[in-house]
Design a protein around this motif. Structure first.
Motif, PDB file in Angstrom:
ATOM      1  N   GLY A   1       0.784  -1.224   0.000  1.00  0.00           N
ATOM      2  CA  GLY A   1       0.000   0.000   0.000  1.00  0.00           C
ATOM      3  C   GLY A   1       0.814   1.271   0.000  1.00  0.00           C
ATOM      4  O   GLY A   1       0.246   2.360   0.113  1.00  0.00           O
ATOM      5  N   SER A   2       2.136   1.174  -0.164  1.00  0.00           N
ATOM      6  CA  SER A   2       2.999   2.351  -0.157  1.00  0.00           C
ATOM      7  C   SER A   2       3.662   2.509  -1.516  1.00  0.00           C
ATOM      8  O   SER A   2       4.293   1.584  -2.016  1.00  0.00           O
ATOM      9  N   THR A   3       3.505   3.695  -2.106  1.00  0.00           N
ATOM     10  CA  THR A   3       4.163   4.017  -3.364  1.00  0.00           C
ATOM     11  C   THR A   3       4.736   5.436  -3.269  1.00  0.00           C
ATOM     12  O   THR A   3       4.378   6.203  -2.382  1.00  0.00           O
ATOM     13  N   VAL A   4       5.606   5.768  -4.211  1.00  0.00           N
ATOM     14  CA  VAL A   4       6.237   7.084  -4.260  1.00  0.00           C
ATOM     15  C   VAL A   4       5.937   7.703  -5.619  1.00  0.00           C
ATOM     16  O   VAL A   4       6.038   7.031  -6.652  1.00  0.00           O
TER      17      VAL A   4
ATOM     18  N   VAL B   1       7.016  12.300  -3.051  1.00  0.00           N
ATOM     19  CA  VAL B   1       6.120  12.167  -1.912  1.00  0.00           C
ATOM     20  C   VAL B   1       5.603  10.740  -1.859  1.00  0.00           C
ATOM     21  O   VAL B   1       5.362  10.106  -2.895  1.00  0.00           O
ATOM     22  N   GLU B   2       5.429  10.244  -0.640  1.00  0.00           N
ATOM     23  CA  GLU B   2       4.885   8.891  -0.450  1.00  0.00           C
ATOM     24  C   GLU B   2       3.369   8.948  -0.353  1.00  0.00           C
ATOM     25  O   GLU B   2       2.810   9.788   0.369  1.00  0.00           O
ATOM     26  N   ILE B   3       2.707   8.056  -1.080  1.00  0.00           N
ATOM     27  CA  ILE B   3       1.256   7.898  -1.010  1.00  0.00           C
ATOM     28  C   ILE B   3       0.957   6.552  -0.361  1.00  0.00           C
ATOM     29  O   ILE B   3       1.448   5.508  -0.813  1.00  0.00           O
TER      30      ILE B   3
ATOM     31  N   SER C   1      -2.052  -2.440  -4.421  1.00  0.00           N
ATOM     32  CA  SER C   1      -1.060  -3.112  -3.593  1.00  0.00           C
ATOM     33  C   SER C   1      -1.623  -3.470  -2.227  1.00  0.00           C
ATOM     34  O   SER C   1      -1.400  -4.583  -1.712  1.00  0.00           O
ATOM     35  N   SER C   2      -2.383  -2.555  -1.618  1.00  0.00           N
ATOM     36  CA  SER C   2      -2.982  -2.854  -0.327  1.00  0.00           C
ATOM     37  C   SER C   2      -4.079  -3.906  -0.458  1.00  0.00           C
ATOM     38  O   SER C   2      -4.212  -4.778   0.406  1.00  0.00           O
TER      39      SER C   2
ATOM     40  N   ARG D   1      -4.312  -6.362  -2.715  1.00  0.00           N
ATOM     41  CA  ARG D   1      -3.699  -7.680  -2.944  1.00  0.00           C
ATOM     42  C   ARG D   1      -2.716  -8.073  -1.844  1.00  0.00           C
ATOM     43  O   ARG D   1      -2.244  -9.203  -1.818  1.00  0.00           O
ATOM     44  N   ASP D   2      -2.383  -7.114  -0.962  1.00  0.00           N
ATOM     45  CA  ASP D   2      -1.416  -7.332   0.120  1.00  0.00           C
ATOM     46  C   ASP D   2      -0.055  -7.749  -0.439  1.00  0.00           C
ATOM     47  O   ASP D   2       0.624  -8.629   0.101  1.00  0.00           O
ATOM     48  N   ILE D   3       0.349  -7.108  -1.530  1.00  0.00           N
ATOM     49  CA  ILE D   3       1.646  -7.356  -2.161  1.00  0.00           C
ATOM     50  C   ILE D   3       2.387  -6.023  -2.224  1.00  0.00           C
ATOM     51  O   ILE D   3       1.912  -5.075  -2.857  1.00  0.00           O
ATOM     52  N   PRO D   4       3.523  -5.891  -1.586  1.00  0.00           N
ATOM     53  CA  PRO D   4       4.242  -4.605  -1.619  1.00  0.00           C
ATOM     54  C   PRO D   4       4.919  -4.363  -2.959  1.00  0.00           C
ATOM     55  O   PRO D   4       5.292  -5.317  -3.673  1.00  0.00           O
ATOM     56  N   THR D   5       5.076  -3.122  -3.316  1.00  0.00           N
ATOM     57  CA  THR D   5       5.830  -2.748  -4.509  1.00  0.00           C
ATOM     58  C   THR D   5       7.318  -2.683  -4.176  1.00  0.00           C
ATOM     59  O   THR D   5       7.709  -2.702  -3.007  1.00  0.00           O
ATOM     60  N   ARG D   6       8.155  -2.616  -5.194  1.00  0.00           N
ATOM     61  CA  ARG D   6       9.587  -2.472  -4.954  1.00  0.00           C
ATOM     62  C   ARG D   6       9.884  -1.118  -4.327  1.00  0.00           C
ATOM     63  O   ARG D   6       9.337  -0.101  -4.737  1.00  0.00           O
TER      64      ARG D   6
END
Length: 457
Positions: free
Chosen positions: A293-296, A308-310, A379-380, A382-387
């Motif tokens: 659930g975290s992207t830039v 900025v982080e979203i 991402s949140s 599917r509960d799979i983090p991004t790089r």
């Protein structure tokens, strides 16, 4: 002979009526009309004159000499950037912000810096006495023989002091406390604010002295008083941020002498405001690694790219209508992106609560943040983090396409400078520029392609 005339004026938009009304037809606000007495006749405005003179005449634009006005620069580069390169002589600048956000602190620091450059500055406070201003100056370490402090609210007295002192900068703190004797309404009313600002504009344009005006804000965050106030001034700045957090954002929403939507970032310290030279590092310093659930995103704030982080949190809803909450992003945009993800990608989000937040308290409103927001939601879900070294840039259309954005080169350079390795951006943005060697730029055409690259199953 002067005559007195009673009228009712809306304190929100300045609408005038001969009788009291419960609801303003101009702005639809309730109980905003206040009775005011207007003096009409020859004696109503004999004290002050306008900008034009009796000998003025039209000139051909081709015969007018064009020259670059030397700007007055401060030691705060963030403020200089928002102003377009410095303070323009004869300009009228309006600064608004919540109470306690740091408006007076910023202007007192600027006054001290210009006074140290042998430029006389007149700081006029209508809310504090000179001793109270001195206490705040001692806390900030402000001390200069060319910084003059005046506690006054009468505009005629203020004008006389400006004519006598001839300062290089005047600061009015705040415009809601200044009054003209000819206007019978209370200080802070629509009539007083309009008339006082008009006279200050005349002083600035005729003498060439730049004037900073502090304006109060309403509970909605807009500058209090008539909308005409923002049209009269040359520059409108908003001081944003949470009072209980250290970072402050100075945002330009109108500037006749520079680009709009510029942003300056400051940090509130005990000894005053300090500028943040690299805001991208500040916004990303507490980012957690390997979290779903975290992207830039690389967002453009005026002419400066900021990373900025979203963050997104998607969880099953316990109610019939799932909740949609957004902080720093338009709520309607979040709903639109979730509808695109459900229709074009097949994510079943109709029974999911969604909470979206921009870390650091920044407000983002450009279309290029769409892709990063959509990827963080997916991402949140599917509960799979991004790089952790991925950057997402792009506008998402209703058909799921990724549309071109502006200034892609500056965004990629900022990402490369902070150590990111991959940039996922629109396919159409790959043409016409040279991609740096030490960063990978991947072009995508649809939101499905972006998700397959960012969070493969």
């Amino acid at each position: 002979m002067a005559k007195r005339k009673t009228k009712f004026v809306c304190q929100e938009c300045g609408y005038e009526s001969a009788k009291w009304m419960g609801k303003c037809p101009g702005c639809n606000n309730w109980n905003s009309f206040v009775e005011e007495t207007e003096i009409t006749g020859k004696q109503s405005r004999h004290t002050f004159s306008g900008i034009s003179s009796a000998g003025s005449k039209p000139e051909k634009i081709t015969s007018i000499e064009s020259r670059d006005e030397p700007r007055i620069t401060t030691n705060l580069n963030e403020l200089n950037r928002v102003l377009g390169g410095g303070v323009v002589p004869g300009s009228l600048v309006l600064i608004g912000g919540d109470p306690g956000i740091g408006k007076s602190t910023l202007l007192l620091q600027v006054s001290s810096q210009l006074a140290e450059k042998q430029l006389p500055v007149l700081y006029i406070s209508g809310e504090e006495s000179t001793r109270q201003t001195k206490l705040r100056a001692d806390r900030l370490g402000v001390s200069s023989d060319l910084l003059y402090v005046l506690s006054e609210t009468n505009l005629l007295t203020i004008t006389n002091h400006i004519d006598h002192l001839k300062p290089s900068l005047v600061i009015i703190d705040s415009i809601q406390t200044i009054y003209r004797e000819e206007v019978t309404s209370a200080p802070g009313s629509v009539s007083q604010v309009r008339e006082c600002t008009s006279e200050l504009m005349r002083i600035a344009k005729t003498t060439g002295v730049p004037i900073f005006i502090v304006g109060h804000v309403t509970k909605e965050g807009a500058i209090a008083g008539p909308r005409l106030l923002e049209h009269m001034v040359d520059t409108v700045l908003y001081f944003e941020g949470e009072r209980h957090h250290t970072y402050r954002i100075l945002r330009g929403v109108k500037n006749r002498f520079g680009s709009t939507n510029e942003m300056g970032i400051f940090e509130m310290k005990e000894e005053g405001l300090r500028e943040v030279l690299n805001p991208s590092e500040i916004f990303l310093e507490e980012r957690s690694q390997g979290t779903a659930g975290s992207t830039v995103v690389a967002s453009m704030e005026g002419t400066r790219p900021v990373l900025v982080e979203i963050q997104a949190l998607v969880s099953p809803s316990s109610f019939g209508n799932p909740r949609r909450m957004a902080t720093g992003i338009d709520h309607n945009r979040v709903s639109l992106l979730m509808a695109v993800l459900e229709k074009r990608v097949g994510l079943m989000l109709q029974n999911q609560d969604a909470y979206i937040k921009v870390a650091g308290g920044v407000k983002l409103d450009e279309p290029a943040i769409d892709l990063a927001t959509a990827v963080s939601i997916a991402s949140s879900f599917r509960d799979i983090p991004t790089r952790p070294d991925d950057i997402f840039i792009g506008e998402v259309g209703l058909t799921g396409e990724i549309r071109r954005v502006s200034r892609i080169e500056q965004r990629v350079q900022e990402a490369r400078k902070l150590g990111f390795k991959r940039v996922i951006c629109p396919q159409n943005n790959l043409e016409g520029w040279t991609i740096p060697k030490d960063i990978s730029v991947i072009g995508v055409k649809t939101i499905q392609e972006a998700l397959d690259i960012a969070i493969p199953r």
